[in-house]
Design a protein around this motif. Structure first.
Motif, PDB file in Angstrom:
ATOM      1  N   ILE A  14       0.842  -1.206   0.000  1.00 52.00           N
ATOM      2  CA  ILE A  14       0.000   0.000   0.000  1.00 52.00           C
ATOM      3  C   ILE A  14       0.870   1.247   0.000  1.00 52.00           C
ATOM      4  O   ILE A  14       0.545   2.248  -0.641  1.00 52.00           O
ATOM      5  CB  ILE A  14      -0.992  -0.047   1.183  1.00 52.00           C
ATOM      6  N   PRO A  68       2.217   2.066  -4.170  1.00 53.83           N
ATOM      7  CA  PRO A  68       1.094   1.652  -5.016  1.00 53.83           C
ATOM      8  C   PRO A  68       1.459   1.343  -6.469  1.00 53.83           C
ATOM      9  O   PRO A  68       0.669   0.714  -7.172  1.00 53.83           O
ATOM     10  CB  PRO A  68       0.132   2.844  -4.940  1.00 53.83           C
ATOM     11  N   ARG A 110       3.939  -4.025  -8.190  1.00 53.74           N
ATOM     12  CA  ARG A 110       3.100  -5.213  -8.323  1.00 53.74           C
ATOM     13  C   ARG A 110       3.819  -6.366  -7.630  1.00 53.74           C
ATOM     14  O   ARG A 110       5.008  -6.281  -7.343  1.00 53.74           O
ATOM     15  CB  ARG A 110       2.861  -5.537  -9.793  1.00 53.74           C
ATOM     16  N   VAL A 113      -5.618  -8.875  -0.716  1.00 51.07           N
ATOM     17  CA  VAL A 113      -6.701  -8.067  -1.289  1.00 51.07           C
ATOM     18  C   VAL A 113      -7.688  -7.647  -0.198  1.00 51.07           C
ATOM     19  O   VAL A 113      -8.147  -6.505  -0.169  1.00 51.07           O
ATOM     20  CB  VAL A 113      -7.402  -8.840  -2.430  1.00 51.07           C
ATOM     21  N   VAL A 136      -5.061  -4.253  -0.717  1.00 53.47           N
ATOM     22  CA  VAL A 136      -4.191  -4.257  -1.900  1.00 53.47           C
ATOM     23  C   VAL A 136      -5.065  -4.526  -3.125  1.00 53.47           C
ATOM     24  O   VAL A 136      -5.866  -5.459  -3.124  1.00 53.47           O
ATOM     25  CB  VAL A 136      -3.079  -5.324  -1.772  1.00 53.47           C
ATOM     26  N   ASP A 137      -4.926  -3.709  -4.160  1.00 53.74           N
ATOM     27  CA  ASP A 137      -5.706  -3.872  -5.382  1.00 53.74           C
ATOM     28  C   ASP A 137      -5.400  -5.224  -6.020  1.00 53.74           C
ATOM     29  O   ASP A 137      -4.234  -5.563  -6.259  1.00 53.74           O
ATOM     30  CB  ASP A 137      -5.361  -2.739  -6.350  1.00 53.74           C
ATOM     31  N   ALA A 138      -6.427  -5.992  -6.303  1.00 53.74           N
ATOM     32  CA  ALA A 138      -6.266  -7.340  -6.851  1.00 53.74           C
ATOM     33  C   ALA A 138      -5.508  -7.343  -8.176  1.00 53.74           C
ATOM     34  O   ALA A 138      -4.799  -8.301  -8.488  1.00 53.74           O
ATOM     35  CB  ALA A 138      -7.632  -8.000  -7.029  1.00 53.74           C
ATOM     36  N   SER A 139      -5.621  -6.274  -8.955  1.00 55.13           N
ATOM     37  CA  SER A 139      -4.931  -6.224 -10.249  1.00 55.13           C
ATOM     38  C   SER A 139      -3.414  -6.107 -10.100  1.00 55.13           C
ATOM     39  O   SER A 139      -2.687  -6.310 -11.061  1.00 55.13           O
ATOM     40  CB  SER A 139      -5.464  -5.066 -11.092  1.00 55.13           C
ATOM     41  N   ARG A 140      -2.947  -5.789  -8.916  1.00 57.19           N
ATOM     42  CA  ARG A 140      -1.506  -5.657  -8.668  1.00 57.19           C
ATOM     43  C   ARG A 140      -0.849  -6.956  -8.226  1.00 57.19           C
ATOM     44  O   ARG A 140       0.369  -7.031  -8.113  1.00 57.19           O
ATOM     45  CB  ARG A 140      -1.255  -4.601  -7.584  1.00 57.19           C
TER      46      ARG A 140
END
Length: 171
Positions: A92, A95, A98, A130, A134-138
């Motif tokens: 976080i 950002p 990945r 997630v 944390v953004d799942a796309s990362r």
């Protein structure tokens, strides 16, 4: 006639040597930049870890980049949760970074079974990250099953070290 063949052979040898030296690589005028995931050396010779790099992640995690599982399990226990919270805080904070969560299994069981178990372990860790924001796309996952053991041996101590999920940051 015998003298000509010696002369011809010598001429070919010299011509070949010249041709090979012309192909020799020259040193670059400027070195490429350091990879972002490594420490760099400062003017005083000390190593400096770049914030947000893989080296920084490993240093900040202090061993918590890896979580361990019981035999045939992929659930997150309280020790795993603590490690994943530390990982999530770092992710976080950076950002743009990945991560890949690598799932592993011990040597017992079939290749297919261990690949599936490694995938469940990696997904379990990813889902927890997630859930912490944390953004799942990362975050991507990969399973290595039993193909990349960290400890060699056919005993409980080795198997316990190999039943793991490892988080690795990528650019």
């Amino acid at each position: 006639m015998f003298g000509r063949s010696k002369f011809g052979a010598a001429a070919c040898l010299v011509a070949g040597s010249l041709a090979m030296s012309a192909c020799a690589s020259k040193a670059p005028k400027q070195l490429p930049p350091e990879p972002s995931g490594v420490a760099t050396q400062t003017d005083d010779g000390a190593n400096r870890i770049i914030p947000g790099s893989q080296a920084d992640f490993v240093q900040q995690m202090a061993g918590q980049d890896t979580i361990y599982f019981d035999t045939d399990k992929y659930n997150i226990d309280s020790v795993d949760a603590s490690a994943l919270q530390t990982q999530a805080q770092w992710l976080i904070k950076y950002p743009a970074k990945r991560a890949t969560v690598e799932g592993h299994a011990d040597e017992r069981g079939t290749r297919d079974y261990n690949l599936a178990l490694g995938e469940r372990r990696a997904n379990s860790a990813k889902n927890y990250l997630v859930s912490l924001g944390v953004d799942a796309s990362r975050v991507t996952t990969v399973s290595y099953g039993k193909e990349r053991p960290i400890a060699l041996g056919s005993d409980e101590e080795s198997w316990a070290k190999n039943r793991r999920a490892v988080t690795v940051t990528i650019d």
